[in-house]
Enzyme design. Sequence first.
Site, PDB file in Angstrom:
ATOM      1  N   LYS A  17      66.885  27.154  46.814  1.00 48.29           N
ATOM      2  CA  LYS A  17      68.191  27.616  47.293  1.00 48.29           C
ATOM      3  C   LYS A  17      67.992  28.991  47.930  1.00 48.29           C
ATOM      4  O   LYS A  17      68.104  30.027  47.264  1.00 48.29           O
ATOM      5  CB  LYS A  17      69.189  27.689  46.139  1.00 48.29           C
ATOM      6  CG  LYS A  17      69.838  26.343  45.835  1.00 48.29           C
ATOM      7  CD  LYS A  17      70.886  26.438  44.748  1.00 48.29           C
ATOM      8  CE  LYS A  17      72.227  26.951  45.232  1.00 48.29           C
ATOM      9  NZ  LYS A  17      73.031  25.956  45.940  1.00 48.29           N
TER      10      LYS A  17
HETATM   11  C1  LIG Z   1      72.251  21.827  49.563  1.00 52.95           C
HETATM   12  C2  LIG Z   1      72.764  21.487  48.214  1.00 52.95           C
HETATM   13  N1  LIG Z   1      72.548  20.256  47.725  1.00 52.95           N
HETATM   14  C3  LIG Z   1      72.983  19.891  46.509  1.00 52.95           C
HETATM   15  C4  LIG Z   1      73.694  20.771  45.710  1.00 52.95           C
HETATM   16  C5  LIG Z   1      74.117  20.353  44.337  1.00 52.95           C
HETATM   17  O1  LIG Z   1      73.281  20.972  43.400  1.00 52.95           O
HETATM   18  P1  LIG Z   1      73.761  21.269  41.920  1.00 52.95           P
HETATM   19  O2  LIG Z   1      74.298  19.995  41.383  1.00 52.95           O
HETATM   20  O3  LIG Z   1      72.529  21.689  41.211  1.00 52.95           O
HETATM   21  O4  LIG Z   1      74.800  22.320  42.000  1.00 52.95           O
HETATM   22  C6  LIG Z   1      73.968  22.061  46.179  1.00 52.95           C
HETATM   23  C7  LIG Z   1      74.734  23.006  45.365  1.00 52.95           C
HETATM   24  O5  LIG Z   1      74.211  23.839  44.706  1.00 52.95           O
HETATM   25  C8  LIG Z   1      73.473  22.438  47.459  1.00 52.95           C
HETATM   26  O6  LIG Z   1      73.690  23.669  47.932  1.00 52.95           O
END
Ligand SMILES: Cc1ncc(COP(=O)(O)O)c(C=O)c1O
Length: 311
Positions: free
Chosen positions: A157
Amino acid sequence: METTAIAFIDGRYLPVAEANLNVMTHALNYGTGVFEGIRGYWNAAEEQLFLFRAREHFVRLHESARIMAIALPYSVDDLCQISLEIVRRSAYRQDIYLRPIAYKSGLGIGVGTAGVADGFLLFATPMGNYVDTERGLRCCVSSWRRTSDNAIPPRAKVTGGYANAALAKYEAATNGYDEAIMLAENGVVAEGSAENLFMVRRGSLITPPISDNVLEGITRATLMELARTELGIPVVERTIQRTELYTADEVFLCGTGAQVAGIVEVDRRPVGVGRIGPVTAALQSRYFDLVHGVSRDRAPWRLAVYEPARV
Ligand SMILES: Cc1ncc(COP(=O)(O)O)c(C=O)c1O
């Protein structure tokens, strides 16, 4: 009681209004930060605030930091403690969102990060829905492709990587859609702008594998576990092609922000019968009960902020 929102920055707890960065900060100029988004859910009956799967988010923050070679001097336990401290000091009694960022904090021009100082901050803010979870989303397949592992790895991220999501979300919103579904560079379905994607097809729950340029979502893992252990529906991680979205029985997005959000239309074609389907609805209802601590099982997934209420 009037309280002040508190942030943690450079090892200190400060009011959010005083937790500011220098304009020359490397991460602001070049997007060289890694971050997380963690939800806290207020349970009014228990007067308790639960942080959902905070540990897993901080493990992923460490992984993102390793990828970007950003030093993160706090352990997963330290990060949980800092989170608890911030929420307690801010005295939140509502649904919140925690945003930790490990970032290149050095000042100066030049994109290189070797030898540039690292910083860490964490703040919390009240937060409701990120996308509608009841009406059903109308989505488009974006003309923007998801970045690939050898460009800006979606597994991490990275703050700068979210320019990719912002382009897709802007296009979707200004064309009248609720969300964008992004394809990877090779044309297969990746994920939403900031959500993982699932579809139900021929009785299986299917989601792209983590090698198809998606974030290794924590909500994704949660829902796969619930589907496998409680719904008894086969869960398959495999590549999804665009046109399968047009023939699926159900499609939904999930994430910490989006929670579990059914999709009722993709590229102006109804998904299934054009309503949120039964598998999506079952997973959504179970998810909401778990995150709020209404269902008491799977307790290790919830970090309680306050001392249990006296009865
Ligand atoms: C690009 C992306 N994909 C998927 C997710 C979902 O991830 P998570 O369930 O860990 O929040 C997020 C959010 O954080 C995201 O930014």
